[in-house]
Design a protein around this motif. Structure first.
Motif, PDB file in Angstrom:
ATOM      1  N   LEU A 217      -7.446 -13.380  -7.728  1.00  0.00           N
ATOM      2  CA  LEU A 217      -6.175 -12.854  -7.265  1.00  0.00           C
ATOM      3  C   LEU A 217      -5.900 -11.486  -7.893  1.00  0.00           C
ATOM      4  O   LEU A 217      -6.048 -11.316  -9.099  1.00  0.00           O
ATOM      5  CB  LEU A 217      -5.036 -13.814  -7.636  1.00  0.00           C
ATOM      6  CG  LEU A 217      -5.024 -15.177  -6.918  1.00  0.00           C
ATOM      7  CD1 LEU A 217      -3.886 -16.023  -7.445  1.00  0.00           C
ATOM      8  CD2 LEU A 217      -4.887 -14.976  -5.424  1.00  0.00           C
ATOM      9  N   ILE A 218      -5.557 -10.590  -7.071  1.00  0.00           N
ATOM     10  CA  ILE A 218      -5.082  -9.274  -7.552  1.00  0.00           C
ATOM     11  C   ILE A 218      -3.669  -9.127  -7.013  1.00  0.00           C
ATOM     12  O   ILE A 218      -3.461  -8.939  -5.811  1.00  0.00           O
ATOM     13  CB  ILE A 218      -5.970  -8.139  -7.045  1.00  0.00           C
ATOM     14  CG1 ILE A 218      -7.410  -8.339  -7.562  1.00  0.00           C
ATOM     15  CG2 ILE A 218      -5.420  -6.793  -7.478  1.00  0.00           C
ATOM     16  CD1 ILE A 218      -8.389  -7.312  -7.001  1.00  0.00           C
ATOM     17  N   ILE A 219      -2.716  -9.261  -7.891  1.00  0.00           N
ATOM     18  CA  ILE A 219      -1.324  -9.276  -7.429  1.00  0.00           C
ATOM     19  C   ILE A 219      -0.540  -8.253  -8.252  1.00  0.00           C
ATOM     20  O   ILE A 219      -0.859  -7.952  -9.401  1.00  0.00           O
ATOM     21  CB  ILE A 219      -0.718 -10.668  -7.590  1.00  0.00           C
ATOM     22  CG1 ILE A 219      -0.814 -11.162  -9.037  1.00  0.00           C
ATOM     23  CG2 ILE A 219      -1.389 -11.670  -6.646  1.00  0.00           C
ATOM     24  CD1 ILE A 219      -0.163 -12.516  -9.260  1.00  0.00           C
ATOM     25  N   PRO A 220       0.497  -7.714  -7.644  1.00  0.00           N
ATOM     26  CA  PRO A 220       1.356  -6.776  -8.389  1.00  0.00           C
ATOM     27  C   PRO A 220       2.038  -7.477  -9.565  1.00  0.00           C
ATOM     28  O   PRO A 220       2.246  -8.702  -9.519  1.00  0.00           O
ATOM     29  CB  PRO A 220       2.374  -6.312  -7.339  1.00  0.00           C
ATOM     30  CG  PRO A 220       1.738  -6.646  -6.018  1.00  0.00           C
ATOM     31  CD  PRO A 220       0.892  -7.843  -6.252  1.00  0.00           C
TER      32      PRO A 220
ATOM     33  N   PRO B 262       6.347 -12.437  -7.168  1.00  0.00           N
ATOM     34  CA  PRO B 262       6.804 -13.779  -7.599  1.00  0.00           C
ATOM     35  C   PRO B 262       5.694 -14.608  -8.244  1.00  0.00           C
ATOM     36  O   PRO B 262       5.949 -15.317  -9.205  1.00  0.00           O
ATOM     37  CB  PRO B 262       7.275 -14.420  -6.301  1.00  0.00           C
ATOM     38  CG  PRO B 262       7.665 -13.255  -5.436  1.00  0.00           C
ATOM     39  CD  PRO B 262       6.686 -12.180  -5.764  1.00  0.00           C
ATOM     40  N   TYR B 263       4.473 -14.495  -7.702  1.00  0.00           N
ATOM     41  CA  TYR B 263       3.347 -15.219  -8.301  1.00  0.00           C
ATOM     42  C   TYR B 263       3.156 -14.830  -9.750  1.00  0.00           C
ATOM     43  O   TYR B 263       2.994 -15.700 -10.636  1.00  0.00           O
ATOM     44  CB  TYR B 263       2.054 -14.932  -7.526  1.00  0.00           C
ATOM     45  CG  TYR B 263       1.929 -15.724  -6.223  1.00  0.00           C
ATOM     46  CD1 TYR B 263       2.878 -16.674  -5.877  1.00  0.00           C
ATOM     47  CD2 TYR B 263       0.843 -15.518  -5.394  1.00  0.00           C
ATOM     48  CE1 TYR B 263       2.739 -17.373  -4.707  1.00  0.00           C
ATOM     49  CE2 TYR B 263       0.694 -16.201  -4.227  1.00  0.00           C
ATOM     50  CZ  TYR B 263       1.672 -17.130  -3.871  1.00  0.00           C
ATOM     51  OH  TYR B 263       1.532 -17.825  -2.729  1.00  0.00           O
ATOM     52  N   ALA B 264       3.137 -13.485  -9.983  1.00  0.00           N
ATOM     53  CA  ALA B 264       2.891 -12.987 -11.341  1.00  0.00           C
ATOM     54  C   ALA B 264       4.019 -13.401 -12.294  1.00  0.00           C
ATOM     55  O   ALA B 264       3.780 -13.797 -13.437  1.00  0.00           O
ATOM     56  CB  ALA B 264       2.740 -11.473 -11.316  1.00  0.00           C
ATOM     57  N   GLN B 265       5.213 -13.326 -11.835  1.00  0.00           N
ATOM     58  CA  GLN B 265       6.318 -13.722 -12.671  1.00  0.00           C
ATOM     59  C   GLN B 265       6.262 -15.197 -13.056  1.00  0.00           C
ATOM     60  O   GLN B 265       6.539 -15.562 -14.184  1.00  0.00           O
ATOM     61  CB  GLN B 265       7.647 -13.414 -11.937  1.00  0.00           C
ATOM     62  CG  GLN B 265       7.871 -11.915 -11.747  1.00  0.00           C
ATOM     63  CD  GLN B 265       9.130 -11.627 -10.944  1.00  0.00           C
ATOM     64  OE1 GLN B 265       9.860 -12.553 -10.574  1.00  0.00           O
ATOM     65  NE2 GLN B 265       9.392 -10.322 -10.665  1.00  0.00           N
ATOM     66  N   ILE B 266       5.898 -16.067 -12.102  1.00  0.00           N
ATOM     67  CA  ILE B 266       5.820 -17.505 -12.402  1.00  0.00           C
ATOM     68  C   ILE B 266       4.680 -17.767 -13.381  1.00  0.00           C
ATOM     69  O   ILE B 266       4.833 -18.542 -14.339  1.00  0.00           O
ATOM     70  CB  ILE B 266       5.632 -18.315 -11.123  1.00  0.00           C
ATOM     71  CG1 ILE B 266       6.893 -18.248 -10.269  1.00  0.00           C
ATOM     72  CG2 ILE B 266       5.311 -19.779 -11.453  1.00  0.00           C
ATOM     73  CD1 ILE B 266       6.761 -18.864  -8.918  1.00  0.00           C
ATOM     74  N   LEU B 267       3.509 -17.098 -13.142  1.00  0.00           N
ATOM     75  CA  LEU B 267       2.377 -17.289 -14.026  1.00  0.00           C
ATOM     76  C   LEU B 267       2.665 -16.782 -15.454  1.00  0.00           C
ATOM     77  O   LEU B 267       2.171 -17.344 -16.440  1.00  0.00           O
ATOM     78  CB  LEU B 267       1.139 -16.579 -13.462  1.00  0.00           C
ATOM     79  CG  LEU B 267       0.568 -17.186 -12.184  1.00  0.00           C
ATOM     80  CD1 LEU B 267      -0.570 -16.317 -11.648  1.00  0.00           C
ATOM     81  CD2 LEU B 267       0.053 -18.604 -12.423  1.00  0.00           C
TER      82      LEU B 267
END
Length: 308
Positions: free
Chosen positions: A293-296, A300-305
């Protein structure tokens, strides 16, 4: 002198006794001859026969009832005629059908003597009666079968043999009655109908062709019925599937409506938890062991992780 007289008396007595025995013997023999002669002119009438009494060749009496009877010696004679049913095989003959074809027929007749006086007067004896009956049967069968075509006689499906037998029997009896033969035919039957050898092959070929044509007709009817059944079954299956699909779509729609209602209720109670749950559910569909995964950073994904 006295001795001579004694001897003569003894001889006279012996001669008298011998003559007496002779007369007795002759009387006994005459009586036995008379008894034998009388017995020889007594006869028994059986249950299954007629007794015909002739006098100088002329029929004077016919006895039908069983029992003991007597005929006049030297003047009358007795002969027997059968009262029971008899079978006569008519000689095989060749006839022409309506369409000018030839066929061999073999008949037999069951008959009996009904009026022995008429039979004797017109046919004289059983042999002549059978000959005349055979003549009438042959002419009648030839006439009746001559009204039918070849195929109607040899083809089982078109055969009229049962009715022909009855017709022949009735016609032959009419002829015998008109001619006062004193006999009656109980039944006339055809044992077999054969073809002349030169016609057998062509007839068998035609019969085979007819049977093959009929078999093909049955097969065609079977195929048509099979196709009709298949088409009807396919139609019923299509209708059943359409009904099932409609029912499934209805149930699916009701389920989705219920799920949406549940989601809405859950969202209204805790919006953040519902957002987290939906995000985690999306991970199941988008991420596996090989996923990169390459996410900003602010997604929301990055914040939850990151636990934010």
């Amino acid at each position: 002198m006295d001795n001579n007289k004694v001897v003569n008396m003894e001889r006279s007595n012996d001669k008298f006794q011998w003559k007496k025995y002779m007369r007795s013997g002759i009387a006994i023999i005459a009586f036995l001859i008379l008894v034998i002669f009388a017995i020889s002119n007594v006869f028994i009438v059986k249950e299954n026969e007629y007794k015909v009494i002739r006098q100088f060749g002329e029929v004077v009496r016919i006895i039908e009832e069983p029992g003991l009877n007597y005929k006049i010696p030297f003047i009358q004679s007795a002969e027997s005629l059968p009262k029971y049913k008899m079978t006569y095989d008519v000689e095989e003959a060749e006839i022409n059908t309506k369409d000018k074809k030839r066929i061999l027929i073999d008949n037999y007749a069951v008959w009996r003597i009904e009026d022995p006086k008429k039979m004797i007067a017109n046919a004289r004896n059983v042999v002549n009666a059978e000959a005349k009956m055979s003549e009438f049967i042959f002419s009648t069968v030839r006439s009746e079968l001559g009204k039918l075509n070849y195929d109607e006689i040899i083809n089982d499906e078109k055969s009229s043999r049962g009715s022909i037998n009855d017709q022949v029997t009735a016609i032959v009896n009419d002829l015998l009655e008109k001619n006062n033969y004193g006999i009656v035919v109980i039944d006339v039957r055809m044992k077999r109908t054969d073809l002349p050898e030169e016609n057998e092959k062509s007839v068998y070929t035609r019969m085979i062709s007819e049977r093959e044509s009929k078999a093909q007709e049955y097969l065609s009817m079977g195929d048509a019925e099979k196709n009709r059944i298949i088409a009807e079954t396919d139609r019923q299956v299509t209708e059943m599937l359409a009904i099932a699909d409609a029912e499934a779509n209805k149930i699916r729609g009701e389920g989705e409506e219920a799920a949406a209602k549940i989601y809405n209720e859950a969202y209204s109670k805790d919006a953040n938890f519902y957002s987290l749950f939906r995000t985690l559910e999306s991970y199941k569909k988008t991420i596996d062991e090989e996923t990169v995964l390459i996410i900003p950073f602010d997604s929301p994904y990055a914040q939850i992780l990151m636990g934010e």
